[in-house]
Design an enzyme around this catalytic site. Structure first.
Site, PDB file in Angstrom:
ATOM      1  N   SER A 159       0.804  -1.220   0.000  1.00 21.20           N
ATOM      2  CA  SER A 159       0.000   0.000   0.000  1.00 21.20           C
ATOM      3  C   SER A 159       0.838   1.271   0.000  1.00 21.20           C
ATOM      4  CB  SER A 159      -0.944   0.027   1.208  1.00 21.20           C
ATOM      5  OG  SER A 159      -0.230   0.325   2.392  1.00 21.20           O
ATOM      6  N   LYS A 197       1.310   4.098   7.363  1.00 23.30           N
ATOM      7  CA  LYS A 197       0.549   4.946   6.451  1.00 23.30           C
ATOM      8  C   LYS A 197       1.003   6.399   6.574  1.00 23.30           C
ATOM      9  CE  LYS A 197      -2.378   1.899   4.706  1.00 23.30           C
ATOM     10  NZ  LYS A 197      -1.581   0.737   5.137  1.00 23.30           N
TER      11      LYS A 197
END
Length: 238
Positions: A159, A197
């Site tokens: 991701s 993230k």
């Protein structure tokens, strides 16, 4: 090291097996831990299995075996697993500390390597369970670090590929409980899941943003996310 929810679930399964010899159903586990969905129980089961606390027996529905309990408890018949509130940070122990440059002499600044503990895996994709205990250490020059305590994590998932972070990389994290918008952070979600993230602050909410269009940005209230540290370096093997 287990999170509180992992420890609570392990204790619940262990006690049910002692009482009846039959493990609880996913619905019973969900109700016991006050979770909204069975997907959360599935993640906890996987985490306990990965850490060697339980085993799922093949070809048998609801078949779980408790292999061991945390060190504070005795497997198969003695005491329950440790409870209690989560510590202020999931990252504990003696971490790789770098002194500020002005506190180091010329010789020390140029030569000393810093031992950084690798604290398991971190998800850069679908969140996995919270960070594990130390597995090994790596040595890095102070130039790759900043002043303060550091730990490293092995990346699993894709991701963050557009930020140059690939599956199998090792990220080096400065331990801190705050971050600015745009920082890439280790975030602990609801004391249960850890993920890597980019942080975005949206008013009172916190957005955890992937660097891959295949993944959605996840938005949480400020009480649902705790910052564990900020990315400072990355290692890659070829």
């Amino acid at each position: 090291m287990l999170t509180k929810k992992q420890s609570d679930l392990l204790r619940f399964i262990h006690e049910r097996l002692k009482e009846s010899g039959v493990p609880p159903s996913f619905d019973e586990m969900k109700d016991a831990l006050d979770l909204r969905s069975k997907s959360g129980i599935h993640r906890l089961i996987l985490a306990l299995e990965e850490r060697g606390f339980i085993r799922r027996l093949p070809n048998r529905a609801r078949a779980l075996e408790v292999l061991r309990l945390p060190e504070s408890a005795t497997p198969r018949g003695g005491g329950g697993a440790r409870g209690g509130k989560f510590a202020p940070s999931v990252i504990q122990g003696n971490l790789g500390r770098v002194r500020p440059l002005q506190e180091r002499g010329d010789e020390e600044a140029g030569q000393q390597q810093v031992a950084i503990p690798v604290m398991g895996r971190i998800a850069a994709g679908t969140p996995i369970s919270a960070i594990q205990s130390r597995s090994h250490t790596i040595s890095l020059p102070p130039e790759m670090l900043t002043a303060g305590e550091h730990f490293a994590l092995e990346v699993r998932g894709d991701s963050m590929i557009e930020a140059g972070i690939l599956d199998g990389d090792t990220v080096v994290i400065k331990k801190q409980d705050y971050a600015d918008t745009g920082d890439i952070v280790v975030a602990l979600i609801e004391d249960e899941e850890a993920t890597l993230k980019r942080l975005r602050k949206r008013g009172a909410s916190i957005a955890l943003e992937a660097a891959n269009p295949a993944y959605e940005t996840r938005i949480f209230g400020p009480d649902k996310v705790r910052i564990q540290g900020k990315l400072v370096s990355l290692l890659r093997k070829y």
